[in-house]
Scaffold this active site. Structure first.
Site, PDB file in Angstrom:
ATOM      1  N   ILE A  74      96.074  35.484  22.324  1.00 16.03           N
ATOM      2  CA  ILE A  74      95.694  36.338  23.452  1.00 16.03           C
ATOM      3  C   ILE A  74      96.863  36.350  24.441  1.00 16.03           C
ATOM      4  O   ILE A  74      97.479  35.305  24.682  1.00 16.03           O
ATOM      5  CB  ILE A  74      94.423  35.781  24.153  1.00 16.03           C
ATOM      6  CG1 ILE A  74      93.290  35.494  23.139  1.00 16.03           C
ATOM      7  CG2 ILE A  74      93.958  36.702  25.271  1.00 16.03           C
ATOM      8  CD1 ILE A  74      92.736  36.665  22.387  1.00 16.03           C
ATOM      9  N   LYS A 119      90.580  21.185  19.989  1.00 22.84           N
ATOM     10  CA  LYS A 119      89.803  22.419  19.816  1.00 22.84           C
ATOM     11  C   LYS A 119      88.791  22.295  18.680  1.00 22.84           C
ATOM     12  O   LYS A 119      87.707  22.876  18.730  1.00 22.84           O
ATOM     13  CB  LYS A 119      90.751  23.608  19.588  1.00 22.84           C
ATOM     14  CG  LYS A 119      91.626  23.933  20.796  1.00 22.84           C
ATOM     15  CD  LYS A 119      90.778  24.298  22.001  1.00 22.84           C
ATOM     16  CE  LYS A 119      91.600  24.699  23.207  1.00 22.84           C
ATOM     17  NZ  LYS A 119      90.771  25.073  24.360  1.00 22.84           N
ATOM     18  N   ASN A 173      86.690  26.525  30.020  1.00 21.09           N
ATOM     19  CA  ASN A 173      87.864  27.295  29.621  1.00 21.09           C
ATOM     20  C   ASN A 173      89.176  26.568  29.879  1.00 21.09           C
ATOM     21  O   ASN A 173      90.177  26.835  29.210  1.00 21.09           O
ATOM     22  CB  ASN A 173      87.837  28.633  30.380  1.00 21.09           C
ATOM     23  CG  ASN A 173      89.170  29.350  30.323  1.00 21.09           C
ATOM     24  OD1 ASN A 173      89.492  30.011  29.342  1.00 21.09           O
ATOM     25  ND2 ASN A 173      89.982  29.208  31.376  1.00 21.09           N
ATOM     26  N   TYR A 227      96.499  19.645  20.200  1.00 19.15           N
ATOM     27  CA  TYR A 227      95.753  20.832  20.624  1.00 19.15           C
ATOM     28  C   TYR A 227      94.681  21.190  19.592  1.00 19.15           C
ATOM     29  O   TYR A 227      93.514  21.424  19.938  1.00 19.15           O
ATOM     30  CB  TYR A 227      96.740  21.997  20.809  1.00 19.15           C
ATOM     31  CG  TYR A 227      96.123  23.278  21.315  1.00 19.15           C
ATOM     32  CD1 TYR A 227      95.735  23.409  22.643  1.00 19.15           C
ATOM     33  CD2 TYR A 227      95.931  24.371  20.471  1.00 19.15           C
ATOM     34  CE1 TYR A 227      95.177  24.586  23.116  1.00 19.15           C
ATOM     35  CE2 TYR A 227      95.375  25.553  20.926  1.00 19.15           C
ATOM     36  CZ  TYR A 227      95.001  25.672  22.262  1.00 19.15           C
ATOM     37  OH  TYR A 227      94.448  26.841  22.720  1.00 19.15           O
ATOM     38  N   ARG A 281      93.822  31.579  36.164  1.00 20.91           N
ATOM     39  CA  ARG A 281      94.767  32.438  35.435  1.00 20.91           C
ATOM     40  C   ARG A 281      94.193  32.854  34.077  1.00 20.91           C
ATOM     41  O   ARG A 281      93.161  32.345  33.652  1.00 20.91           O
ATOM     42  CB  ARG A 281      96.092  31.675  35.205  1.00 20.91           C
ATOM     43  CG  ARG A 281      96.818  31.354  36.481  1.00 20.91           C
ATOM     44  CD  ARG A 281      98.160  30.672  36.229  1.00 20.91           C
ATOM     45  NE  ARG A 281      98.030  29.275  35.870  1.00 20.91           N
ATOM     46  CZ  ARG A 281      98.393  28.756  34.693  1.00 20.91           C
ATOM     47  NH1 ARG A 281      98.902  29.537  33.760  1.00 20.91           N
ATOM     48  NH2 ARG A 281      98.251  27.468  34.455  1.00 20.91           N
TER      49      ARG A 281
HETATM   50  P1  NAP Z   1      96.669  29.628  30.742  1.00 21.77           P
HETATM   51  O1  NAP Z   1      97.071  31.022  31.032  1.00 21.77           O
HETATM   52  O2  NAP Z   1      97.704  28.593  30.506  1.00 21.77           O
HETATM   53  O3  NAP Z   1      95.657  29.130  31.883  1.00 21.77           O
HETATM   54  C1  NAP Z   1      95.127  27.846  31.816  1.00 21.77           C
HETATM   55  C2  NAP Z   1      94.086  27.668  32.883  1.00 21.77           C
HETATM   56  O4  NAP Z   1      93.562  26.339  32.781  1.00 21.77           O
HETATM   57  C3  NAP Z   1      94.654  27.815  34.270  1.00 21.77           C
HETATM   58  O5  NAP Z   1      93.716  28.503  35.081  1.00 21.77           O
HETATM   59  C4  NAP Z   1      94.804  26.372  34.744  1.00 21.77           C
HETATM   60  O6  NAP Z   1      94.616  26.231  36.141  1.00 21.77           O
HETATM   61  C5  NAP Z   1      93.650  25.707  34.040  1.00 21.77           C
HETATM   62  N1  NAP Z   1      93.839  24.274  33.893  1.00 21.77           N
HETATM   63  C6  NAP Z   1      94.822  23.624  33.214  1.00 21.77           C
HETATM   64  N2  NAP Z   1      94.672  22.298  33.338  1.00 21.77           N
HETATM   65  C7  NAP Z   1      93.566  22.108  34.096  1.00 21.77           C
HETATM   66  C8  NAP Z   1      92.882  20.961  34.553  1.00 21.77           C
HETATM   67  N3  NAP Z   1      93.318  19.735  34.263  1.00 21.77           N
HETATM   68  N4  NAP Z   1      91.772  21.133  35.325  1.00 21.77           N
HETATM   69  C9  NAP Z   1      91.323  22.357  35.636  1.00 21.77           C
HETATM   70  N5  NAP Z   1      91.938  23.486  35.230  1.00 21.77           N
HETATM   71  C10 NAP Z   1      93.036  23.356  34.461  1.00 21.77           C
HETATM   72  O7  NAP Z   1      95.747  29.568  29.440  1.00 21.77           O
HETATM   73  P2  NAP Z   1      94.891  30.708  28.706  1.00 21.77           P
HETATM   74  O8  NAP Z   1      95.738  31.289  27.646  1.00 21.77           O
HETATM   75  O9  NAP Z   1      94.216  31.574  29.691  1.00 21.77           O
HETATM   76  O10 NAP Z   1      93.821  29.782  27.959  1.00 21.77           O
HETATM   77  C11 NAP Z   1      92.530  29.564  28.464  1.00 21.77           C
HETATM   78  C12 NAP Z   1      91.737  28.810  27.395  1.00 21.77           C
HETATM   79  O11 NAP Z   1      91.718  29.577  26.189  1.00 21.77           O
HETATM   80  C13 NAP Z   1      92.362  27.464  27.029  1.00 21.77           C
HETATM   81  O12 NAP Z   1      91.345  26.527  26.765  1.00 21.77           O
HETATM   82  C14 NAP Z   1      93.115  27.778  25.761  1.00 21.77           C
HETATM   83  O13 NAP Z   1      93.287  26.642  24.952  1.00 21.77           O
HETATM   84  C15 NAP Z   1      92.200  28.792  25.123  1.00 21.77           C
HETATM   85  N6  NAP Z   1      92.852  29.655  24.139  1.00 21.77           N
HETATM   86  C16 NAP Z   1      93.883  30.466  24.502  1.00 21.77           C
HETATM   87  C17 NAP Z   1      94.483  31.274  23.538  1.00 21.77           C
HETATM   88  C18 NAP Z   1      95.614  32.202  23.858  1.00 21.77           C
HETATM   89  O14 NAP Z   1      96.162  32.798  22.921  1.00 21.77           O
HETATM   90  N7  NAP Z   1      95.988  32.381  25.096  1.00 21.77           N
HETATM   91  C19 NAP Z   1      94.012  31.246  22.223  1.00 21.77           C
HETATM   92  C20 NAP Z   1      92.952  30.413  21.905  1.00 21.77           C
HETATM   93  C21 NAP Z   1      92.369  29.628  22.869  1.00 21.77           C
HETATM   94  P3  NAP Z   1      95.796  25.755  37.147  1.00 21.77           P
HETATM   95  O15 NAP Z   1      96.953  26.651  36.921  1.00 21.77           O
HETATM   96  O16 NAP Z   1      95.161  25.895  38.473  1.00 21.77           O
HETATM   97  O17 NAP Z   1      96.081  24.336  36.774  1.00 21.77           O
END
Ligand code: NAP
Length: 248
Positions: free
Chosen positions: A189, A160, A91, A156, A16
């Site tokens: 994001i 990070k 990621n 968190y 995702r």
């Molecule tokens: P998201 O939409 O919540 O997606 C999270 C992803 O991580 C999903 O594909 C999920 O897969 C996977 N995941 C969660 N737990 C897992 C585990 N134990 N093992 C393997 N996969 C796992 O998050 P996102 O916003 O795309 O964020 C992606 C990364 O960017 C994260 O590290 C987040 O901290 C970082 N980030 C995001 C933002 C933002 O604003 N969105 C900002 C800064 C940093 P399943 O559903 O299959 O479990």
């Protein structure tokens, strides 16, 4: 941008959000993309379909990144099927938010386990293949809050910020074998993670973003694609922000 030819890439949490966009961007550059997921098989399959729509190819690989043995087994499989892993994007991430006073052990431990331990387990396993090949790219997806802190997100933010230190230590250790390690620190994001925020909080965030909008997952993915390409060969140990200017 230089095409990545026949490179094998693993994107953790590729089912995702940002991970999905990264998988698609790497496929567009010609990499074979291994899409890791943990609990969303349909979403992961959808990512793989998108990879194939780009003319690319890949496979699904289910494992929870925080389980050291599961990671080792997954990498054994990668080695026997492909014989190489050139690109690792750490990621997968979760956030368990709340006030420090009320934060439970479990919430702290779980967040650190997925975000920090998981990245460590995958990078350690990937480095064996990369050092042997004398080529590799590891990208750790950190966060702007790992640089600037954020109230209500102690676990968190700690995970990070830890990823930033891990990036620099690994970059120094692996550089002599042409393996680069960099961290990306996205701001807000548009993904499921930020969709969970209420409107008031979103409005407040917006005021702190000079560019006046949330970022798109594909914008982060384009940065990852660049950093994993040959054009970024001289960049290692860096923390690269992509946050609309909210932290400078
Ligand atoms: P998201 O939409 O919540 O997606 C999270 C992803 O991580 C999903 O594909 C999920 O897969 C996977 N995941 C969660 N737990 C897992 C585990 N134990 N093992 C393997 N996969 C796992 O998050 P996102 O916003 O795309 O964020 C992606 C990364 O960017 C994260 O590290 C987040 O901290 C970082 N980030 C995001 C933002 C933002 O604003 N969105 C900002 C800064 C940093 P399943 O559903 O299959 O479990």
């Amino acid at each position: 941008m230089t095409e990545i030819k026949k490179r094998v890439a693993l994107v953790t949490g590729g089912s995702r959000g940002i991970g999905r966009a990264i998988a698609v961007a790497l496929a567009r550059q010609g990499a074979f993309v291994i899409v890791n997921y943990s609990s969303s098989p349909e979403a992961a399959q959808e990512t793989l379909n998108m990879v194939r729509e780009q003319g690319g190819d890949g496979e699904l690989l289910k494992f929870p990144v925080q389980d050291s043995q599961a990671v080792e087994n997954a990498f054994d499989g990668i080695k026997s099927r492909h014989g190489q892993l050139d690109i690792l994007v750490n990621n997968a991430g979760i956030s368990r938010d709340g006030l420090l006073l009320r934060m439970k052990d479990e919430e702290w431990l779980q967040t650190l386990a997925v975000n920090l331990n998981g990245s460590f387990f995958c990078a350690r396993a990937a480095s064996r293949l990369m050092l042997k090949a004398r080529w590799g790219r590891i990208i750790n997806i950190s966060s702007v809050v790992g640089e600037m802190g954020n109230a209500g997100q102690v676990p968190y933010v700690s995970s990070k910020a830890g990823l930033i230190g891990m990036t620099k230590a690994m970059a120094k250790e692996l550089a002599s074998r042409n393996v680069t390690v960099n961290a990306i620190t996205p701001g807000f994001i548009e993904t499921d993670m930020t969709a969970a925020l209420d409107d008031k909080l979103r409005e407040e965030h917006m005021k702190a973003i000079p560019l006046g909008r949330y970022g798109q997952a594909d914008e982060v993915a384009q940065l990852v694609a660049f950093l994993t390409s040959d054009n970024a060969a001289y960049i290692t140990g860096q923390v690269i922000g992509i946050n609309g200017g909210m932290y400078m």
